[in-house]
Design a protein around this motif. Structure first.
Motif, PDB file in Angstrom:
ATOM      1  N   PHE A 283      -5.767  -8.701 -19.560  1.00 23.51           N
ATOM      2  CA  PHE A 283      -5.116  -7.774 -18.640  1.00 23.51           C
ATOM      3  C   PHE A 283      -5.657  -6.374 -18.855  1.00 23.51           C
ATOM      4  O   PHE A 283      -5.936  -5.957 -19.978  1.00 23.51           O
ATOM      5  CB  PHE A 283      -3.599  -7.811 -18.839  1.00 23.51           C
ATOM      6  N   HIS A 284      -5.828  -5.656 -17.757  1.00 23.42           N
ATOM      7  CA  HIS A 284      -6.431  -4.338 -17.774  1.00 23.42           C
ATOM      8  C   HIS A 284      -5.499  -3.345 -17.091  1.00 23.42           C
ATOM      9  O   HIS A 284      -4.925  -3.650 -16.041  1.00 23.42           O
ATOM     10  CB  HIS A 284      -7.784  -4.356 -17.051  1.00 23.42           C
ATOM     11  N   PRO A 285      -5.332  -2.137 -17.646  1.00 19.16           N
ATOM     12  CA  PRO A 285      -4.479  -1.136 -16.994  1.00 19.16           C
ATOM     13  C   PRO A 285      -5.139  -0.591 -15.732  1.00 19.16           C
ATOM     14  O   PRO A 285      -6.319  -0.210 -15.747  1.00 19.16           O
ATOM     15  CB  PRO A 285      -4.332  -0.052 -18.065  1.00 19.16           C
ATOM     16  N   VAL A 286      -4.393  -0.570 -14.651  1.00 15.64           N
ATOM     17  CA  VAL A 286      -4.907  -0.119 -13.359  1.00 15.64           C
ATOM     18  C   VAL A 286      -3.889   0.839 -12.745  1.00 15.64           C
ATOM     19  O   VAL A 286      -2.690   0.547 -12.717  1.00 15.64           O
ATOM     20  CB  VAL A 286      -5.147  -1.313 -12.415  1.00 15.64           C
ATOM     21  N   ARG A 287      -4.376   1.964 -12.255  1.00  9.92           N
ATOM     22  CA  ARG A 287      -3.487   2.974 -11.662  1.00  9.92           C
ATOM     23  C   ARG A 287      -3.308   2.724 -10.168  1.00  9.92           C
ATOM     24  O   ARG A 287      -4.261   2.396  -9.455  1.00  9.92           O
ATOM     25  CB  ARG A 287      -4.047   4.377 -11.898  1.00  9.92           C
ATOM     26  N   ILE A 288      -2.085   2.889  -9.701  1.00 12.32           N
ATOM     27  CA  ILE A 288      -1.784   2.808  -8.269  1.00 12.32           C
ATOM     28  C   ILE A 288      -2.030   4.169  -7.647  1.00 12.32           C
ATOM     29  O   ILE A 288      -1.454   5.181  -8.087  1.00 12.32           O
ATOM     30  CB  ILE A 288      -0.319   2.383  -8.040  1.00 12.32           C
ATOM     31  N   THR A 289      -2.897   4.233  -6.640  1.00 11.45           N
ATOM     32  CA  THR A 289      -3.208   5.519  -6.011  1.00 11.45           C
ATOM     33  C   THR A 289      -2.360   5.781  -4.774  1.00 11.45           C
ATOM     34  O   THR A 289      -2.009   6.925  -4.490  1.00 11.45           O
ATOM     35  CB  THR A 289      -4.690   5.591  -5.620  1.00 11.45           C
ATOM     36  N   ARG A 290      -2.057   4.718  -4.016  1.00 13.20           N
ATOM     37  CA  ARG A 290      -1.236   4.863  -2.811  1.00 13.20           C
ATOM     38  C   ARG A 290      -0.393   3.610  -2.628  1.00 13.20           C
ATOM     39  O   ARG A 290      -0.752   2.536  -3.109  1.00 13.20           O
ATOM     40  CB  ARG A 290      -2.102   5.045  -1.564  1.00 13.20           C
ATOM     41  N   ILE A 291       0.706   3.749  -1.911  1.00 16.23           N
ATOM     42  CA  ILE A 291       1.524   2.608  -1.514  1.00 16.23           C
ATOM     43  C   ILE A 291       1.748   2.701  -0.012  1.00 16.23           C
ATOM     44  O   ILE A 291       2.196   3.738   0.502  1.00 16.23           O
ATOM     45  CB  ILE A 291       2.874   2.584  -2.263  1.00 16.23           C
ATOM     46  N   ILE A 292       1.420   1.632   0.695  1.00 17.79           N
ATOM     47  CA  ILE A 292       1.543   1.597   2.160  1.00 17.79           C
ATOM     48  C   ILE A 292       2.694   0.670   2.531  1.00 17.79           C
ATOM     49  O   ILE A 292       2.704  -0.498   2.127  1.00 17.79           O
ATOM     50  CB  ILE A 292       0.236   1.102   2.806  1.00 17.79           C
TER      51      ILE A 292
ATOM     52  N   THR B 138       1.706  -2.610   0.572  1.00 15.25           N
ATOM     53  CA  THR B 138       0.345  -2.727   0.062  1.00 15.25           C
ATOM     54  C   THR B 138       0.151  -1.692  -1.037  1.00 15.25           C
ATOM     55  O   THR B 138       0.456  -0.507  -0.851  1.00 15.25           O
ATOM     56  CB  THR B 138      -0.689  -2.518   1.174  1.00 15.25           C
ATOM     57  N   TYR B 139      -0.352  -2.162  -2.186  1.00 19.93           N
ATOM     58  CA  TYR B 139      -0.607  -1.291  -3.333  1.00 19.93           C
ATOM     59  C   TYR B 139      -2.116  -1.064  -3.432  1.00 19.93           C
ATOM     60  O   TYR B 139      -2.883  -2.017  -3.602  1.00 19.93           O
ATOM     61  CB  TYR B 139      -0.062  -1.932  -4.605  1.00 19.93           C
ATOM     62  N   VAL B 140      -2.504   0.189  -3.291  1.00 19.96           N
ATOM     63  CA  VAL B 140      -3.914   0.561  -3.392  1.00 19.96           C
ATOM     64  C   VAL B 140      -4.200   0.867  -4.855  1.00 19.96           C
ATOM     65  O   VAL B 140      -3.546   1.728  -5.464  1.00 19.96           O
ATOM     66  CB  VAL B 140      -4.226   1.776  -2.508  1.00 19.96           C
ATOM     67  N   LEU B 141      -5.162   0.150  -5.427  1.00 15.06           N
ATOM     68  CA  LEU B 141      -5.407   0.212  -6.866  1.00 15.06           C
ATOM     69  C   LEU B 141      -6.725   0.902  -7.176  1.00 15.06           C
ATOM     70  O   LEU B 141      -7.752   0.658  -6.523  1.00 15.06           O
ATOM     71  CB  LEU B 141      -5.431  -1.210  -7.446  1.00 15.06           C
ATOM     72  N   ASP B 142      -6.693   1.754  -8.187  1.00 17.89           N
ATOM     73  CA  ASP B 142      -7.908   2.392  -8.682  1.00 17.89           C
ATOM     74  C   ASP B 142      -8.561   1.428  -9.666  1.00 17.89           C
ATOM     75  O   ASP B 142      -8.539   1.624 -10.882  1.00 17.89           O
ATOM     76  CB  ASP B 142      -7.557   3.714  -9.359  1.00 17.89           C
TER      77      ASP B 142
ATOM     78  N   MET C 210      -6.996  -3.400  -2.507  1.00 20.00           N
ATOM     79  CA  MET C 210      -5.598  -3.399  -2.105  1.00 20.00           C
ATOM     80  C   MET C 210      -5.009  -4.787  -2.267  1.00 20.00           C
ATOM     81  O   MET C 210      -5.640  -5.784  -1.902  1.00 20.00           O
ATOM     82  CB  MET C 210      -5.452  -2.973  -0.641  1.00 20.00           C
ATOM     83  N   THR C 211      -3.808  -4.845  -2.819  1.00 22.29           N
ATOM     84  CA  THR C 211      -3.072  -6.097  -2.896  1.00 22.29           C
ATOM     85  C   THR C 211      -1.724  -5.897  -2.222  1.00 22.29           C
ATOM     86  O   THR C 211      -1.116  -4.834  -2.339  1.00 22.29           O
ATOM     87  CB  THR C 211      -2.904  -6.569  -4.352  1.00 22.29           C
ATOM     88  N   THR C 212      -1.289  -6.895  -1.480  1.00 22.67           N
ATOM     89  CA  THR C 212      -0.084  -6.758  -0.661  1.00 22.67           C
ATOM     90  C   THR C 212       1.003  -7.686  -1.180  1.00 22.67           C
ATOM     91  O   THR C 212       0.750  -8.874  -1.418  1.00 22.67           O
ATOM     92  CB  THR C 212      -0.408  -7.055   0.813  1.00 22.67           C
TER      93      THR C 212
ATOM     94  N   HIS D 134      10.509   0.066  -8.193  1.00 22.21           N
ATOM     95  CA  HIS D 134      10.185   0.998  -9.260  1.00 22.21           C
ATOM     96  C   HIS D 134       8.793   1.635  -9.177  1.00 22.21           C
ATOM     97  O   HIS D 134       8.614   2.762  -9.651  1.00 22.21           O
ATOM     98  CB  HIS D 134      10.316   0.303 -10.630  1.00 22.21           C
ATOM     99  N   LEU D 135       7.819   0.956  -8.639  1.00 20.57           N
ATOM    100  CA  LEU D 135       6.464   1.502  -8.699  1.00 20.57           C
ATOM    101  C   LEU D 135       6.270   2.648  -7.710  1.00 20.57           C
ATOM    102  O   LEU D 135       6.733   2.596  -6.567  1.00 20.57           O
ATOM    103  CB  LEU D 135       5.438   0.397  -8.413  1.00 20.57           C
ATOM    104  N   GLN D 136       5.539   3.667  -8.189  1.00 14.26           N
ATOM    105  CA  GLN D 136       5.199   4.837  -7.381  1.00 14.26           C
ATOM    106  C   GLN D 136       3.715   5.149  -7.573  1.00 14.26           C
ATOM    107  O   GLN D 136       3.107   4.727  -8.565  1.00 14.26           O
ATOM    108  CB  GLN D 136       6.036   6.044  -7.823  1.00 14.26           C
ATOM    109  N   PRO D 137       3.106   5.888  -6.640  1.00 15.41           N
ATOM    110  CA  PRO D 137       1.723   6.317  -6.849  1.00 15.41           C
ATOM    111  C   PRO D 137       1.581   7.046  -8.177  1.00 15.41           C
ATOM    112  O   PRO D 137       2.428   7.864  -8.551  1.00 15.41           O
ATOM    113  CB  PRO D 137       1.467   7.247  -5.660  1.00 15.41           C
TER     114      PRO D 137
END
Length: 333
Positions: free
Chosen positions: A7-16, A24-28, A63-65, A81-84
């Motif tokens: 598992f790798h840490p990934v930051r969420i940049t946007r949420i649509i 949809t979670y836009v991932l860096d 992006m994953t939805t 709970h998740l936010q950009p």
């Protein structure tokens, strides 16, 4: 070499916000991936697999939805709970619900959030090939249609090659065998992709087979729920010892238990008191991958591993059953 299932840490940049219950979670995430693949997210002490809705051919961001599932542990936590700016842990992309090298039409049947990997497939096929793409998207009502704007854009951009048929249950009832036959039409030599709720997928697959479609041309993405693991000291009933052994190497330590008929390698590992990685237990996500280094195991279902990986001894332990008296399986560190 095995694939990386850490598992790798990934930051969420946007949420649509796609619909009232779908985001949809836009991932860096600088991951390379194929259209139709998924990532597995670890949260709340559990792991769940979610498909990419982005296309490696047309989108610069991954992006994953995720649709909120009533009572769903991870999906509800993500929505609530998740936010950009937040960080989630994901595996590298995996899965074999992907495009094949062919000029045949792509005909897809999507139920609800099952459109997620198929949108990725459609965008990629249209951008990188001359294939025709046709989609039947079934939803409860107009408010629950996911990616409506993206589908309209594909229709405008590829008017001669892309066709999407919206099916609304509130207006037309549930999809029937006849509607599947009518939509498939004469494209029996197409590649057929199916994703959605289990009853929808089962009906569509059966209808296509009854319509004369070759089973080898039907590709289905199934994500099952994660069952509870039995306690380490809980006896397994109805499974007698065969006289063989299963050796499990986990974190560099070797554990050996007698073989039980009808038992998977993952079940054998649990019976040994171990806690190896797993997620879907349906043969789809590859979280439970390990390598058979001695003996042979046969998988009941495989929707995750490529032929070359199988040839190298890799196996989905949730689906692998020993077929030789002695089997050794090694989990990656």
């Amino acid at each position: 070499m095995g694939r990386d299932h850490g598992f790798h840490p990934v930051r969420i940049t946007r949420i649509i916000q796609e619909t009232a219950d779908t985001r949809t979670y836009v991932l860096d995430a600088p991951y390379s991936y194929r259209a139709g693949q998924f990532v597995t997210i670890k949260a709340c002490g559990a792991m769940r697999s979610y498909s990419m809705s982005s296309s490696p051919a047309t989108d610069t961001e991954l992006m994953t939805t995720v649709k909120r599932v009533p009572g769903g542990l991870v999906s509800n936590w993500m929505h609530d709970h998740l936010q950009p700016g937040d960080v989630v842990e994901t595996t590298l992309p995996a899965g074999i619900f992907c495009l094949r090298e062919t000029a045949a039409p792509l005909v897809a049947f999507c139920g609800g959030s099952g459109i997620t990997p198929i949108l990725s497939l459609a965008k990629t096929a249209l951008a990188t090939t001359d294939r025709r793409v046709r989609m039947l998207t079934a939803n409860r009502d107009a408010d629950s249609v996911i990616f409506e704007a993206a589908l309209d854009e594909l229709t405008r951009r590829y008017p001669d090659r892309f066709d999407n048929h919206h099916h609304l249950d509130t207006r037309n009832g549930f999809v029937t065998d006849r509607q599947v036959w009518d939509f498939a039409g004469g494209d029996r030599d197409a590649d057929f992709y199916i994703c959605g709720p289990t009853p929808f997928m089962d009906l569509t697959e059966r209808a296509l087979l009854d319509h004369g479609v070759d089973p080898g041309r039907i590709l289905i993405e199934r994500f099952g729920s994660q069952p509870e693991a039995p306690a380490a000291d809980q006896p397994v009933t109805g499974q007698g010892e065969t006289g063989g052994t299963v050796a499990i190497v986990l974190s560099g330590k070797r554990h050996t238990v007698p073989q039980h008929s009808g038992e998977t390698l993952l079940e054998s590992a649990r019976r040994a008191g171990l806690a190896p990685p797993f997620s879907c237990e349906s043969g789809n996500c590859a979280t439970c991958i390990a390598q058979v280094t001695e003996g042979e195991a046969k998988m009941r279902v495989n929707n995750a591993l490529e032929d070359d990986e199988i040839a190298d001894g890799w196996v989905l332990t949730c689906q692998g059953e020993p077929v030789t008296p002695h089997v050794t399986v090694v989990y990656e560190d």
